[in-house]
Design a protein around this motif. Sequence first.
Motif, PDB file in Angstrom:
ATOM      1  N   THR A  15       0.268  10.647  -4.547  1.00 21.65           N
ATOM      2  CA  THR A  15      -0.448  10.089  -3.392  1.00 21.65           C
ATOM      3  C   THR A  15      -1.481   9.065  -3.848  1.00 21.65           C
ATOM      4  OG1 THR A  15      -0.090  12.105  -2.118  1.00 21.65           O
ATOM      5  CG2 THR A  15      -1.885  10.663  -1.396  1.00 21.65           C
ATOM      6  N   LYS A  16      -2.189   9.380  -4.925  1.00 19.08           N
ATOM      7  CA  LYS A  16      -3.176   8.442  -5.456  1.00 19.08           C
ATOM      8  C   LYS A  16      -2.501   7.146  -5.903  1.00 19.08           C
ATOM      9  CE  LYS A  16      -6.641   7.858  -9.032  1.00 19.08           C
ATOM     10  NZ  LYS A  16      -7.157   8.320 -10.306  1.00 19.08           N
ATOM     11  N   ALA A  17      -1.377   7.254  -6.608  1.00 16.24           N
ATOM     12  CA  ALA A  17      -0.657   6.062  -7.070  1.00 16.24           C
ATOM     13  C   ALA A  17      -0.117   5.251  -5.892  1.00 16.24           C
ATOM     14  CB  ALA A  17       0.484   6.464  -8.006  1.00 16.24           C
ATOM     15  N   LEU A  18       0.403   5.931  -4.872  1.00 13.50           N
ATOM     16  CA  LEU A  18       0.924   5.229  -3.694  1.00 13.50           C
ATOM     17  C   LEU A  18      -0.205   4.566  -2.920  1.00 13.50           C
ATOM     18  CD1 LEU A  18       3.501   4.572  -2.158  1.00 13.50           C
ATOM     19  CD2 LEU A  18       3.213   6.708  -0.897  1.00 13.50           C
ATOM     20  N   ASN A  19      -1.356   5.235  -2.812  1.00 13.56           N
ATOM     21  CA  ASN A  19      -2.517   4.637  -2.151  1.00 13.56           C
ATOM     22  C   ASN A  19      -2.975   3.375  -2.880  1.00 13.56           C
ATOM     23  OD1 ASN A  19      -2.593   6.582  -0.148  1.00 13.56           O
ATOM     24  ND2 ASN A  19      -4.141   7.821  -1.177  1.00 13.56           N
ATOM     25  N   GLU A  20      -2.919   3.404  -4.215  1.00 17.06           N
ATOM     26  CA  GLU A  20      -3.293   2.225  -5.001  1.00 17.06           C
ATOM     27  C   GLU A  20      -2.334   1.066  -4.742  1.00 17.06           C
ATOM     28  OE1 GLU A  20      -3.556   3.621  -9.044  1.00 17.06           O
ATOM     29  OE2 GLU A  20      -5.387   4.770  -8.633  1.00 17.06           O
ATOM     30  N   LEU A  21      -1.037   1.361  -4.639  1.00 10.91           N
ATOM     31  CA  LEU A  21      -0.064   0.313  -4.314  1.00 10.91           C
ATOM     32  C   LEU A  21      -0.361  -0.273  -2.935  1.00 10.91           C
ATOM     33  CD1 LEU A  21       3.407   1.720  -5.456  1.00 10.91           C
ATOM     34  CD2 LEU A  21       2.289  -0.340  -6.307  1.00 10.91           C
ATOM     35  N   ALA A  22      -0.598   0.599  -1.964  1.00 12.17           N
ATOM     36  CA  ALA A  22      -0.855   0.148  -0.596  1.00 12.17           C
ATOM     37  C   ALA A  22      -2.161  -0.636  -0.497  1.00 12.17           C
ATOM     38  CB  ALA A  22      -0.875   1.343   0.352  1.00 12.17           C
ATOM     39  N   ALA A  23      -3.143  -0.263  -1.310  1.00 15.45           N
ATOM     40  CA  ALA A  23      -4.439  -0.951  -1.273  1.00 15.45           C
ATOM     41  C   ALA A  23      -4.333  -2.400  -1.755  1.00 15.45           C
ATOM     42  CB  ALA A  23      -5.457  -0.194  -2.112  1.00 15.45           C
ATOM     43  N   LYS A  24      -3.317  -2.704  -2.527  1.00 15.70           N
ATOM     44  CA  LYS A  24      -3.130  -4.078  -3.020  1.00 15.70           C
ATOM     45  C   LYS A  24      -2.641  -5.021  -1.930  1.00 15.70           C
ATOM     46  CE  LYS A  24      -2.223  -2.675  -7.760  1.00 15.70           C
ATOM     47  NZ  LYS A  24      -1.226  -2.604  -8.838  1.00 15.70           N
ATOM     48  N   ILE A  25      -2.216  -4.462  -0.812  1.00 14.25           N
ATOM     49  CA  ILE A  25      -1.720  -5.274   0.298  1.00 14.25           C
ATOM     50  C   ILE A  25      -2.914  -5.647   1.169  1.00 14.25           C
ATOM     51  CG2 ILE A  25      -0.148  -5.389   2.258  1.00 14.25           C
ATOM     52  CD1 ILE A  25       1.358  -2.998   0.859  1.00 14.25           C
ATOM     53  N   GLN A  26      -3.308  -6.890   1.113  1.00 15.76           N
ATOM     54  CA  GLN A  26      -4.454  -7.367   1.878  1.00 15.76           C
ATOM     55  C   GLN A  26      -4.016  -7.704   3.300  1.00 15.76           C
ATOM     56  OE1 GLN A  26      -7.511  -7.345   0.584  1.00 15.76           O
ATOM     57  NE2 GLN A  26      -6.686  -6.620  -1.369  1.00 15.76           N
ATOM     58  N   SER A  27      -4.570  -7.045   4.282  1.00 16.79           N
ATOM     59  CA  SER A  27      -4.257  -7.292   5.690  1.00 16.79           C
ATOM     60  C   SER A  27      -2.753  -7.415   5.912  1.00 16.79           C
ATOM     61  CB  SER A  27      -4.954  -8.562   6.184  1.00 16.79           C
ATOM     62  OG  SER A  27      -6.329  -8.483   5.972  1.00 16.79           O
ATOM     63  N   PRO A  28      -2.022  -6.312   5.897  1.00 17.24           N
ATOM     64  CA  PRO A  28      -0.575  -6.390   6.055  1.00 17.24           C
ATOM     65  C   PRO A  28      -0.193  -7.152   7.320  1.00 17.24           C
ATOM     66  CG  PRO A  28      -1.307  -4.096   5.865  1.00 17.24           C
ATOM     67  CD  PRO A  28      -2.517  -4.953   5.848  1.00 17.24           C
ATOM     68  N   PRO A  29       0.751  -8.076   7.200  1.00 12.23           N
ATOM     69  CA  PRO A  29       1.155  -8.877   8.355  1.00 12.23           C
ATOM     70  C   PRO A  29       2.088  -8.126   9.305  1.00 12.23           C
ATOM     71  CG  PRO A  29       2.406  -9.528   6.432  1.00 12.23           C
ATOM     72  CD  PRO A  29       1.411  -8.507   5.969  1.00 12.23           C
ATOM     73  N   VAL A  30       2.477  -6.909   8.935  1.00 16.14           N
ATOM     74  CA  VAL A  30       3.346  -6.082   9.776  1.00 16.14           C
ATOM     75  C   VAL A  30       2.774  -4.661   9.789  1.00 16.14           C
ATOM     76  CG1 VAL A  30       5.449  -7.429   9.337  1.00 16.14           C
ATOM     77  CG2 VAL A  30       4.872  -5.527   7.827  1.00 16.14           C
ATOM     78  N   PRO A  31       3.133  -3.879  10.814  1.00 15.51           N
ATOM     79  CA  PRO A  31       2.683  -2.474  10.810  1.00 15.51           C
ATOM     80  C   PRO A  31       3.203  -1.768   9.560  1.00 15.51           C
ATOM     81  CG  PRO A  31       3.634  -3.085  12.937  1.00 15.51           C
ATOM     82  CD  PRO A  31       3.902  -4.220  12.003  1.00 15.51           C
ATOM     83  N   LEU A  32       2.322  -1.022   8.903  1.00 11.16           N
ATOM     84  CA  LEU A  32       2.685  -0.415   7.628  1.00 11.16           C
ATOM     85  C   LEU A  32       2.049   0.959   7.501  1.00 11.16           C
ATOM     86  CD1 LEU A  32       2.939  -2.195   4.301  1.00 11.16           C
ATOM     87  CD2 LEU A  32       1.484  -0.196   4.386  1.00 11.16           C
ATOM     88  N   LYS A  33       2.843   1.933   7.068  1.00  9.32           N
ATOM     89  CA  LYS A  33       2.288   3.242   6.736  1.00  9.32           C
ATOM     90  C   LYS A  33       2.966   3.720   5.464  1.00  9.32           C
ATOM     91  CE  LYS A  33       5.254   5.974   9.805  1.00  9.32           C
ATOM     92  NZ  LYS A  33       5.281   6.992  10.849  1.00  9.32           N
ATOM     93  N   HIS A  34       2.327   4.678   4.800  1.00  9.91           N
ATOM     94  CA  HIS A  34       2.886   5.187   3.549  1.00  9.91           C
ATOM     95  C   HIS A  34       2.565   6.669   3.413  1.00  9.91           C
ATOM     96  CE1 HIS A  34      -1.251   4.108   2.561  1.00  9.91           C
ATOM     97  NE2 HIS A  34      -1.196   5.019   1.600  1.00  9.91           N
ATOM     98  N   ARG A  35       3.453   7.372   2.672  1.00  4.98           N
ATOM     99  CA  ARG A  35       3.241   8.797   2.462  1.00  4.98           C
ATOM    100  C   ARG A  35       4.121   9.299   1.327  1.00  4.98           C
ATOM    101  NH1 ARG A  35       6.989  12.114   6.393  1.00  4.98           N
ATOM    102  NH2 ARG A  35       8.432  10.491   7.053  1.00  4.98           N
ATOM    103  N   VAL A  36       3.745  10.453   0.801  1.00  3.92           N
ATOM    104  CA  VAL A  36       4.533  11.142  -0.217  1.00  3.92           C
ATOM    105  C   VAL A  36       5.236  12.300   0.476  1.00  3.92           C
ATOM    106  CG1 VAL A  36       4.424  12.532  -2.327  1.00  3.92           C
ATOM    107  CG2 VAL A  36       2.979  10.499  -2.095  1.00  3.92           C
ATOM    108  N   VAL A  37       6.521  12.452   0.203  1.00  4.63           N
ATOM    109  CA  VAL A  37       7.290  13.572   0.741  1.00  4.63           C
ATOM    110  C   VAL A  37       7.851  14.376  -0.426  1.00  4.63           C
ATOM    111  CG1 VAL A  37       7.851  12.600   2.997  1.00  4.63           C
ATOM    112  CG2 VAL A  37       9.253  12.020   1.054  1.00  4.63           C
TER     113      VAL A  37
END
Length: 154
Positions: A72-94
């Motif tokens: 989750t921490k690694a995925l959050n870091e990836l998502a944080a690199k996206i500055q103002s996503p131009p499309v709706p975006l969500k992320h999660r670990v399953v």
Amino acid sequence: MPAPSRILVPVDLSDGSQALIDYAIQLARPFNAALEIIHAWEPPQYVAPDLLVAAPGWNSQSLEQVAVDAATKALNELAAKIQSPPVPLKHRVVVGEATSTILRVAEEGKHDLIIMGTHGRRGLPRLLLGSVAQKIVARAHCPVLTLHLYEAAK
């Protein structure tokens, strides 16, 4: 075939994952398609996931919880690199075996496109490890776009 409106992007948190996400965003932008980025953590088959992990001064946690927290921490870091996503975006670990988990999430989320990476393994490594991408392509209810992660990372 209608334009995609919900795109699933499974990532393995390797070096090519950011390039894969960036590509998916570029593909989704003209359609204003929603992106869902997931990482499927597969419990090890040789160790019980409820095995406790502990260190001095640290609260005991199950192996699964430690691994999911790290993913989750690694995925959050990836998502944080996206500055103002131009499309709706969500992320999660399953949690679950990668192929079946990705297919389940795609069907339950009514995704109409899956964009995922492939490592391009050949020979014995592919025979021993299998190819999650190949299994997804063969069994998915929707189109699957695969990108060679080593090429995408360049």
